[in-house]
Design a protein around this motif. Structure first.
Motif, PDB file in Angstrom:
ATOM      1  N   LEU A  13      98.180  35.648   7.377  1.00  0.00           N
ATOM      2  CA  LEU A  13      96.895  35.414   8.046  1.00  0.00           C
ATOM      3  C   LEU A  13      97.097  34.768   9.410  1.00  0.00           C
ATOM      4  N   PHE A  14      96.578  35.412  10.453  1.00  0.00           N
ATOM      5  CA  PHE A  14      96.603  34.843  11.793  1.00  0.00           C
ATOM      6  C   PHE A  14      95.668  33.640  11.865  1.00  0.00           C
ATOM      7  N   CYS A  15      96.107  32.623  12.604  1.00  0.00           N
ATOM      8  CA  CYS A  15      95.271  31.454  12.878  1.00  0.00           C
ATOM      9  C   CYS A  15      95.548  31.003  14.308  1.00  0.00           C
ATOM     10  N   PRO A  16      94.520  30.907  15.154  1.00  0.00           N
ATOM     11  CA  PRO A  16      94.756  30.449  16.526  1.00  0.00           C
ATOM     12  C   PRO A  16      95.390  29.066  16.533  1.00  0.00           C
ATOM     13  N   ALA A  17      96.442  28.892  17.314  1.00  0.00           N
ATOM     14  CA  ALA A  17      97.149  27.615  17.321  1.00  0.00           C
ATOM     15  C   ALA A  17      96.346  26.493  17.970  1.00  0.00           C
ATOM     16  N   LEU A  37     100.028  31.728  19.407  1.00  0.00           N
ATOM     17  CA  LEU A  37      99.985  31.194  20.764  1.00  0.00           C
ATOM     18  C   LEU A  37      99.681  32.277  21.788  1.00  0.00           C
ATOM     19  N   GLU A  38      99.542  33.537  21.323  1.00  0.00           N
ATOM     20  CA  GLU A  38      99.373  34.652  22.252  1.00  0.00           C
ATOM     21  C   GLU A  38      97.906  35.074  22.349  1.00  0.00           C
ATOM     22  N   ASP A  39      97.581  36.275  21.860  1.00  0.00           N
ATOM     23  CA  ASP A  39      96.251  36.842  22.094  1.00  0.00           C
ATOM     24  C   ASP A  39      95.116  36.037  21.480  1.00  0.00           C
ATOM     25  N   GLY A  40      95.404  35.275  20.430  1.00  0.00           N
ATOM     26  CA  GLY A  40      94.350  34.507  19.774  1.00  0.00           C
ATOM     27  C   GLY A  40      93.954  33.244  20.514  1.00  0.00           C
ATOM     28  N   ALA A  44      93.726  29.215  29.198  1.00  0.00           N
ATOM     29  CA  ALA A  44      93.406  27.822  29.514  1.00  0.00           C
ATOM     30  C   ALA A  44      93.623  26.887  28.328  1.00  0.00           C
ATOM     31  N   SER A  45      93.719  27.442  27.119  1.00  0.00           N
ATOM     32  CA  SER A  45      93.847  26.616  25.910  1.00  0.00           C
ATOM     33  C   SER A  45      95.265  26.586  25.359  1.00  0.00           C
ATOM     34  N   ARG A  46      96.191  27.245  26.014  1.00  0.00           N
ATOM     35  CA  ARG A  46      97.537  27.371  25.428  1.00  0.00           C
ATOM     36  C   ARG A  46      98.311  26.062  25.426  1.00  0.00           C
ATOM     37  N   ARG A  66     103.596  33.008  16.453  1.00  0.00           N
ATOM     38  CA  ARG A  66     103.627  34.099  17.427  1.00  0.00           C
ATOM     39  C   ARG A  66     103.637  33.498  18.825  1.00  0.00           C
ATOM     40  N   VAL A  67     104.750  33.694  19.514  1.00  0.00           N
ATOM     41  CA  VAL A  67     104.889  33.225  20.889  1.00  0.00           C
ATOM     42  C   VAL A  67     104.429  34.323  21.835  1.00  0.00           C
ATOM     43  N   ASN A  68     104.397  34.012  23.109  1.00  0.00           N
ATOM     44  CA  ASN A  68     104.058  35.022  24.103  1.00  0.00           C
ATOM     45  C   ASN A  68     105.284  35.884  24.414  1.00  0.00           C
ATOM     46  N   ALA A  69     105.034  37.029  25.014  1.00  0.00           N
ATOM     47  CA  ALA A  69     106.066  38.039  25.215  1.00  0.00           C
ATOM     48  C   ALA A  69     107.163  37.562  26.167  1.00  0.00           C
ATOM     49  N   VAL A  70     108.360  38.100  25.962  1.00  0.00           N
ATOM     50  CA  VAL A  70     109.487  37.843  26.858  1.00  0.00           C
ATOM     51  C   VAL A  70     109.106  38.265  28.283  1.00  0.00           C
ATOM     52  N   GLY A  71     109.461  37.427  29.252  1.00  0.00           N
ATOM     53  CA  GLY A  71     109.172  37.740  30.648  1.00  0.00           C
ATOM     54  C   GLY A  71     107.893  37.133  31.167  1.00  0.00           C
ATOM     55  N   THR A  72     107.108  36.487  30.291  1.00  0.00           N
ATOM     56  CA  THR A  72     105.890  35.817  30.731  1.00  0.00           C
ATOM     57  C   THR A  72     106.142  34.326  30.884  1.00  0.00           C
ATOM     58  N   PRO A  73     105.432  33.641  31.784  1.00  0.00           N
ATOM     59  CA  PRO A  73     105.613  32.191  31.929  1.00  0.00           C
ATOM     60  C   PRO A  73     105.329  31.440  30.636  1.00  0.00           C
ATOM     61  N   ASP A  74     104.376  31.922  29.852  1.00  0.00           N
ATOM     62  CA  ASP A  74     104.033  31.245  28.612  1.00  0.00           C
ATOM     63  C   ASP A  74     105.153  31.334  27.578  1.00  0.00           C
ATOM     64  N   HIS A  75     105.997  32.345  27.669  1.00  0.00           N
ATOM     65  CA  HIS A  75     107.067  32.501  26.682  1.00  0.00           C
ATOM     66  C   HIS A  75     107.996  31.290  26.680  1.00  0.00           C
TER      67      HIS A  75
END
Length: 289
Positions: A13-17, A37-40, A44-46, A66-75
């Motif tokens: 089950l997905f849950c927004p972090a 930590l990604e689409d959910g 501004a809330s990460r 779930r982290v953000n994709a490789v190559g993104t600043p959020d990763h």
């Protein structure tokens, strides 16, 4: 150091972090929680989501981040936040050939990675991703896949997948199976379509998926019920094994094949039967369809 095989499921089950108030409830309703930590989570809330990840821990054995994709600043920011936690399993979205080096924990050991193949490049890279020692499972996603192709919908008007989505689902399952890794089925985004959730989960279990991702607690309940063999299925599996003269734990059919209930039974069908019994035991109870 190679991560342990992935056995978590069947309902993930997905849950927004950024919603720590939901963490414990999600853990109660599903077999595993995917803290997102990604689409959910909105951009501004990460940062708040990363703090919540550290301040409100769940059982690491039942949690994927779930982290953000490789190559993104959020990763990189996600991995830095994870270093302050006990979590050891991450889901990597939009995984493809750009995923080169292992994702390392603070102690230098690699994270166990669930590679989410949800783009055209990701589906084509699935066989190579599955062969990586740090990848413990492959998952797939229909909506991002169709978006990567420039399409507008993964499903037909009747709710069933379009052919390209069905192809991707099969390709990811086959790539995982060929490498001896687990396969995780995609979410069903129609929140009120419990019949559709259950039908897809029943098909996933029959095809060999280990788990199904969910976006709502009611979906988790439906997935659990779908993966649990019915009493009739369990009884049939027992009859096949008894009729063939082999125990559930293993063993070949004397003479290579047997006739049971008018059906030819050989080793592949016995393996089907053993899987049914294993799922019945894993579920703790026999499901009623």
């Amino acid at each position: 150091m190679t991560p342990e095989p992935f056995t978590l499921g069947p309902a993930l089950l997905f849950c927004p972090a950024d919603r720590p108030d939901r963490f414990a409830k999600a853990a109660e309703r599903a077999d595993g929680v995917i803290l997102d930590l990604e689409d959910g989570v909105g951009p501004a809330s990460r940062e708040a989501a990363r703090r919540a990840l550290q301040e409100h821990p769940l059982d690491p054995a039942r949690t994927i981040v779930r982290v953000n994709a490789v190559g993104t600043p959020d990763h990189e920011a996600d991995l830095a936040a994870l270093a302050g936690t006990a979590y050891t399993t991450v889901m990597l979205p939009k995984a493809d050939g750009r995923f080169v080096g292992p994702l390392l924990r603070a102690d230098g050991a690699p994270y166990a990675v669930v590679a989410l193949c949800e783009t055209a490049a990701g589906v084509l890279a699935a066989p190579a991703l599955a062969m990586r020692p740090d990848v413990v499972a492959l998952a797939w996603g229909a909506e991002d896949l169709v978006a990567s192709l420039g399409g507008t919908s993964s499903r037909r008007a009747d709710g069933t997948y379009r052919d390209v989505a069905r192809h991707a689902r099969s390709a990811v399952l086959l790539a995982a199976g060929a490498a001896g890794k687990a396969a995780v089925d995609a979410v069903h985004v129609d929140l009120d379509d419990l019949d559709g959730v259950r039908a897809e989960a029943e098909d996933a279990a029959a095809c060999g998926f280990t788990a199904t991702m969910c976006v709502h607690p009611r979906h988790a309940e439906a997935v659990r019920a779908a993966y649990a063999p019915s009493g009739e299925e369990v009884e049939r599996a027992r009859r096949l094994l008894d009729g063939a003269g082999v125990p559930p734990s293993g063993g070949a059919v004397p003479g290579g094949a047997a006739r049971v209930d008018g059906q030819m039974v050989d080793e592949p069908l016995l393996r089907h039967a053993r899987t049914v019994l294993e799922r019945a035991v894993a579920g703790g109870a026999v499901g009623e369809h």
